[in-house]
Design a protein around this motif. Structure first.
Motif, short mmCIF file in Angstrom:
data_model
loop_
_atom_site.label_atom_id
_atom_site.label_comp_id
_atom_site.label_asym_id
_atom_site.label_seq_id
_atom_site.Cartn_x
_atom_site.Cartn_y
_atom_site.Cartn_z
N SER A 3 40.89 25.86 -1.18
CA SER A 3 39.59 25.49 -1.68
C SER A 3 39.03 24.33 -0.96
CB SER A 3 39.80 25.06 -3.16
OG SER A 3 40.30 24.18 -3.40
N ARG A 4 37.75 23.90 -1.06
CA ARG A 4 37.20 22.99 -0.27
C ARG A 4 37.70 21.63 -0.61
NH1 ARG A 4 30.73 24.29 -0.80
NH2 ARG A 4 30.77 26.30 0.16
N GLU A 5 37.85 21.48 -1.88
CA GLU A 5 38.38 20.15 -2.18
C GLU A 5 39.88 20.03 -1.37
OE1 GLU A 5 38.92 22.61 -5.77
OE2 GLU A 5 37.45 21.99 -4.48
N TYR A 8 39.36 19.09 2.18
CA TYR A 8 39.06 17.64 2.28
C TYR A 8 40.27 16.87 2.11
CZ TYR A 8 34.24 19.62 1.51
OH TYR A 8 33.29 20.57 1.65
N THR A 32 29.18 14.37 -1.78
CA THR A 32 29.78 15.78 -2.18
C THR A 32 31.38 15.47 -2.01
OG1 THR A 32 27.72 16.78 -1.05
CG2 THR A 32 29.97 17.90 -1.24
N ASN A 35 32.65 13.85 -4.96
CA ASN A 35 32.63 14.64 -6.27
C ASN A 35 33.86 15.61 -6.33
OD1 ASN A 35 30.56 13.41 -7.79
ND2 ASN A 35 29.05 14.97 -6.62
N TYR A 36 34.17 16.42 -5.00
CA TYR A 36 35.19 17.05 -4.92
C TYR A 36 36.37 16.50 -5.16
CZ TYR A 36 32.53 21.30 -3.21
OH TYR A 36 31.92 22.32 -3.24
N LYS A 40 36.82 17.74 -9.13
CA LYS A 40 37.57 18.99 -9.04
C LYS A 40 39.06 18.91 -8.51
CE LYS A 40 33.27 21.31 -7.92
NZ LYS A 40 32.40 22.27 -7.40
#
Length: 83
Positions: A3-5, A8, A32, A35-36, A40
């Motif tokens: 996933s994106r989080e 990162y 962004t 927040n991730y 998340k």
């Protein structure tokens, strides 16, 4: 597939990067990434979340040193251009 989080988080951990550095690398805003990571990732992967927090805490403690070095370099450049 990650996933994106998680992407990162892995980038921050592997490169000991800041949120700003991660945002620049992925060409997204700092908010962004924040927040991730803070919302998340905390609920989806606590192991990665705590590893990222450790890196970010280290960066936070060293922030004043990086800022001081940048200021030093700035004034050294100004001194050489004036001579």
């Amino acid at each position: 597939m990650r996933s994106r989080e998680e992407l990162y988080a892995i980038y921050i951990i592997d490169n000991e990067s800041t949120i700003r550095g991660c945002a620049k690398y992925y060409n997204i805003s700092k908010s962004t990434v924040h927040n991730y990571i803070s919302r998340k990732l905390r609920t989806r992967n606590k192991f990665l979340y705590y590893a990222v927090c450790k890196v970010l805490e280290k960066n936070f403690k060293e922030r004043h040193l990086r800022g001081g070095e940048a200021t030093k370099q700035k004034y050294l450049r100004l001194r050489t251009t004036m001579n």
